[in-house]
Design an enzyme around this catalytic site. Structure first.
Site, PDB file in Angstrom:
ATOM      1  N   CYS A 114       0.828  -1.225   0.000  1.00  0.00           N
ATOM      2  CA  CYS A 114       0.000   0.000   0.000  1.00  0.00           C
ATOM      3  C   CYS A 114       0.852   1.260   0.000  1.00  0.00           C
ATOM      4  O   CYS A 114       0.364   2.337  -0.333  1.00  0.00           O
ATOM      5  CB  CYS A 114      -0.939   0.003   1.192  1.00  0.00           C
ATOM      6  SG  CYS A 114      -2.026  -1.415   1.197  1.00  0.00           S
ATOM      7  N   HIS A 141      -3.648   7.078   3.022  1.00  0.00           N
ATOM      8  CA  HIS A 141      -3.980   5.785   2.431  1.00  0.00           C
ATOM      9  C   HIS A 141      -5.432   5.463   2.755  1.00  0.00           C
ATOM     10  O   HIS A 141      -5.863   5.561   3.909  1.00  0.00           O
ATOM     11  CB  HIS A 141      -3.039   4.725   3.009  1.00  0.00           C
ATOM     12  CG  HIS A 141      -3.399   3.323   2.613  1.00  0.00           C
ATOM     13  ND1 HIS A 141      -3.861   3.010   1.353  1.00  0.00           N
ATOM     14  CD2 HIS A 141      -3.374   2.154   3.307  1.00  0.00           C
ATOM     15  CE1 HIS A 141      -4.098   1.711   1.289  1.00  0.00           C
ATOM     16  NE2 HIS A 141      -3.816   1.170   2.458  1.00  0.00           N
ATOM     17  N   ASN A 170     -10.416  -0.039  -0.272  1.00  0.00           N
ATOM     18  CA  ASN A 170      -8.955   0.015  -0.194  1.00  0.00           C
ATOM     19  C   ASN A 170      -8.370  -0.553  -1.490  1.00  0.00           C
ATOM     20  O   ASN A 170      -8.439  -1.761  -1.723  1.00  0.00           O
ATOM     21  CB  ASN A 170      -8.510  -0.811   1.027  1.00  0.00           C
ATOM     22  CG  ASN A 170      -7.009  -0.820   1.219  1.00  0.00           C
ATOM     23  OD1 ASN A 170      -6.256  -0.384   0.341  1.00  0.00           O
ATOM     24  ND2 ASN A 170      -6.563  -1.323   2.349  1.00  0.00           N
TER      25      ASN A 170
HETATM   26  N1  ACO Z   1     -19.416  -8.753   8.155  1.00  0.00           N
HETATM   27  C1  ACO Z   1     -19.983  -9.138   9.318  1.00  0.00           C
HETATM   28  N2  ACO Z   1     -19.262  -9.543  10.366  1.00  0.00           N
HETATM   29  C2  ACO Z   1     -17.926  -9.553  10.241  1.00  0.00           C
HETATM   30  C3  ACO Z   1     -17.279  -9.152   9.073  1.00  0.00           C
HETATM   31  C4  ACO Z   1     -18.077  -8.757   7.992  1.00  0.00           C
HETATM   32  N3  ACO Z   1     -17.564  -8.354   6.814  1.00  0.00           N
HETATM   33  N4  ACO Z   1     -15.955  -9.276   9.240  1.00  0.00           N
HETATM   34  C5  ACO Z   1     -15.764  -9.711  10.504  1.00  0.00           C
HETATM   35  N5  ACO Z   1     -16.973  -9.887  11.102  1.00  0.00           N
HETATM   36  C6  ACO Z   1     -17.230 -10.345  12.459  1.00  0.00           C
HETATM   37  C7  ACO Z   1     -16.145 -11.272  12.960  1.00  0.00           C
HETATM   38  O1  ACO Z   1     -16.386 -12.597  12.562  1.00  0.00           O
HETATM   39  C8  ACO Z   1     -16.285 -11.115  14.453  1.00  0.00           C
HETATM   40  O2  ACO Z   1     -17.356 -11.903  14.905  1.00  0.00           O
HETATM   41  P1  ACO Z   1     -17.250 -12.695  16.304  1.00  0.00           P
HETATM   42  O3  ACO Z   1     -17.077 -11.610  17.339  1.00  0.00           O
HETATM   43  O4  ACO Z   1     -18.532 -13.415  16.364  1.00  0.00           O
HETATM   44  O5  ACO Z   1     -16.030 -13.550  16.176  1.00  0.00           O
HETATM   45  C9  ACO Z   1     -16.700  -9.650  14.607  1.00  0.00           C
HETATM   46  O6  ACO Z   1     -17.211  -9.235  13.338  1.00  0.00           O
HETATM   47  C10 ACO Z   1     -15.553  -8.743  14.985  1.00  0.00           C
HETATM   48  O7  ACO Z   1     -14.441  -9.050  14.159  1.00  0.00           O
HETATM   49  P2  ACO Z   1     -13.106  -8.245  14.266  1.00  0.00           P
HETATM   50  O8  ACO Z   1     -12.136  -8.736  13.243  1.00  0.00           O
HETATM   51  O9  ACO Z   1     -12.663  -8.245  15.707  1.00  0.00           O
HETATM   52  O10 ACO Z   1     -13.635  -6.820  13.829  1.00  0.00           O
HETATM   53  P3  ACO Z   1     -12.996  -5.424  14.091  1.00  0.00           P
HETATM   54  O11 ACO Z   1     -13.888  -4.657  14.960  1.00  0.00           O
HETATM   55  O12 ACO Z   1     -11.538  -5.526  14.456  1.00  0.00           O
HETATM   56  O13 ACO Z   1     -13.056  -4.793  12.640  1.00  0.00           O
HETATM   57  C11 ACO Z   1     -11.615  -4.388  10.763  1.00  0.00           C
HETATM   58  C12 ACO Z   1     -12.393  -5.437  11.549  1.00  0.00           C
HETATM   59  C13 ACO Z   1     -12.619  -3.402  10.159  1.00  0.00           C
HETATM   60  C14 ACO Z   1     -10.844  -5.050   9.624  1.00  0.00           C
HETATM   61  C15 ACO Z   1     -10.664  -3.681  11.741  1.00  0.00           C
HETATM   62  O14 ACO Z   1      -9.857  -4.619  12.409  1.00  0.00           O
HETATM   63  C16 ACO Z   1      -9.782  -2.708  11.090  1.00  0.00           C
HETATM   64  O15 ACO Z   1     -10.212  -1.620  10.752  1.00  0.00           O
HETATM   65  N6  ACO Z   1      -8.507  -3.050  10.900  1.00  0.00           N
HETATM   66  C17 ACO Z   1      -7.557  -2.187  10.258  1.00  0.00           C
HETATM   67  C18 ACO Z   1      -6.968  -2.899   9.202  1.00  0.00           C
HETATM   68  C19 ACO Z   1      -7.286  -2.301   7.872  1.00  0.00           C
HETATM   69  O16 ACO Z   1      -8.225  -1.609   7.600  1.00  0.00           O
HETATM   70  N7  ACO Z   1      -6.407  -2.613   7.030  1.00  0.00           N
HETATM   71  C20 ACO Z   1      -6.520  -2.172   5.720  1.00  0.00           C
HETATM   72  C21 ACO Z   1      -5.850  -3.105   4.867  1.00  0.00           C
HETATM   73  S1  ACO Z   1      -4.214  -3.128   5.212  1.00  0.00           S
HETATM   74  C22 ACO Z   1      -3.544  -2.185   4.111  1.00  0.00           C
HETATM   75  O17 ACO Z   1      -4.137  -1.397   3.466  1.00  0.00           O
HETATM   76  C23 ACO Z   1      -2.174  -2.399   3.961  1.00  0.00           C
END
Ligand code: ACO
Length: 326
Positions: free
Chosen positions: A110, A244, A274
């Site tokens: 990225c 980003h 993204n």
């Molecule tokens: N739809 C519905 N439920 C979902 C989804 C979805 N698409 N994805 C995950 N869930 C569920 C999970 O299964 C989990 O359920 P559980 O509690 O029953 O196990 C629950 O939602 C919470 O999952 P988490 O992974 O803990 O969700 P979180 O609140 O951390 O959000 C996210 C996930 C949005 C990816 C967050 O971690 C985040 O913003 N991370 C930053 C990473 C990022 O954005 N990276 C970008 C790419 S990296 C790059 O560009 C280089």
């Protein structure tokens, strides 16, 4: 001598995939995706190749710069994967454009666009180029696991490009790496060597979302402060930050830590998700064409990604293309 941006461009697949479309395929919903990520829809390739996206962005950028492909001295493509391991995406693009110059790919994930700008800066500093094309093109839809709802909803496909000419608009730039595959990775194809005894890993994106989130917010805050200081400026001098486009919550958290008014942080993640390294140059192009920037505006770009890599720079906007406010 460094560079000025003299043209911008972008290219996207035609097909729009909304969160509701994804809810037809996966156990997910707009109510889950939108508040956690800021994403409403993204573009996903159906018939387009990575080269198609790169070529569209490159042609737009050349058109807005007013120069022809024969004037390019170098083509740099930032990409995780082109259509082939070899030839590189940059070589295919050079051929398709009808350019006659060296061309190579850079994999900074990225942060690839910022890594490519850093390389371009060195070419200009050595006087080795008068015109350089930098294109970031990504087809994340072929890298994600469409059965993994925690990653596939985040990404989209697209390309962004700039044409650079000699100038002094790059005021500072910084790229970093903290090597390791623990938090974010996409293993390569395994091949079928009869001698290979290594484990075959799934050839799709794996991400530890919460750890990447923490890394992203802290590195964006650190990098933006450092490049602004290196440029001899303060955050009050900055007109716009182009972060980003990974996740709106990361962007909001970093803006809050930097005490930057939210209206000075530019985003289009709601429409594109993204697109990895393509996000920042495509956003730059969108804003340049919309007339968002005025001549002399101070822009900061900041990215983070797999590697783990980061990149940030400060640029003075001197007016690429025809759509320009004085
Ligand atoms: N739809 C519905 N439920 C979902 C989804 C979805 N698409 N994805 C995950 N869930 C569920 C999970 O299964 C989990 O359920 P559980 O509690 O029953 O196990 C629950 O939602 C919470 O999952 P988490 O992974 O803990 O969700 P979180 O609140 O951390 O959000 C996210 C996930 C949005 C990816 C967050 O971690 C985040 O913003 N991370 C930053 C990473 C990022 O954005 N990276 C970008 C790419 S990296 C790059 O560009 C280089």
């Amino acid at each position: 001598m460094s560079f000025s941006i003299i043209g911008t461009g972008s290219g996207f697949p035609e097909r729009v995939v909304t969160n509701d479309d994804l809810a037809q395929l996966l156990d997910t919903s707009d109510e889950w995706i939108r508040p956690r990520t800021g994403i409403r829809e993204r573009r996903v390739a159906t018939k387009e190749t990575v080269l198609d996206l790169a070529l569209a962005a490159a042609r737009n950028a050349l058109d807005s710069s007013g120069i022809g492909p024969e004037e390019l001295d170098c083509i740099l493509c930032a990409t995780l994967r082109g259509d082939y391991f070899t030839p590189s995406l940059a070589c295919l693009l050079q051929g398709a454009l009808g350019a006659d110059c060296p061309a190579f790919d850079i994999n900074g994930a990225c942060s690839g666009f910022l890594y490519a700008l850093d390389v371009a800066d060195c070419y200009f500093a050595r006087g080795k180029a008068q015109k350089i094309m930098v294109v970031a093109a990504e087809m994340m839809s072929k890298l994600v696991d469409w059965k993994d709802r925690s990653t596939c909803v985040l990404f989209g496909d697209g390309a962004g490009a700039v044409v650079l000419g000699p100038g002094n608009d790059l005021l500072s730039i910084k790229v970093t790496a903290k090597g390791g595959a623990e938090l974010l990775r996409a293993p390569n194809v395994h091949g079928n060597s009869p001698f290979d005894e290594t484990e075959e890993l799934p050839c799709v994106v794996y991400m530890n979302g919460q750890e990447v989130y923490k890394f992203a917010v802290s590195s964006m805050q650190r990098d933006v402060q450092e490049v602004v200081q290196q440029a001899g400026l303060t955050l009050e001098d900055v007109n716009y930050i182009l972060p980003h486009q990974a996740n709106i919550r990361i962007i909001d958290a970093a803006a809050h830590k930097l005490k930057m008014p939210r209206e000075r942080i530019l985003t289009n993640i709601d429409r594109h998700g993204n697109t990895s390294g393509a996000g920042i140059p495509a956003l730059l192009d969108e804003c340049a064409r919309a007339g968002t920037f005025h001549r002399g505006d101070i822009l900061v770009m900041s990215s983070f990604g797999s590697g783990l890599t980061t990149g940030a720079c400060v640029l003075r906007w001197s007016g690429a293309g025809k759509e320009q406010k004085e």
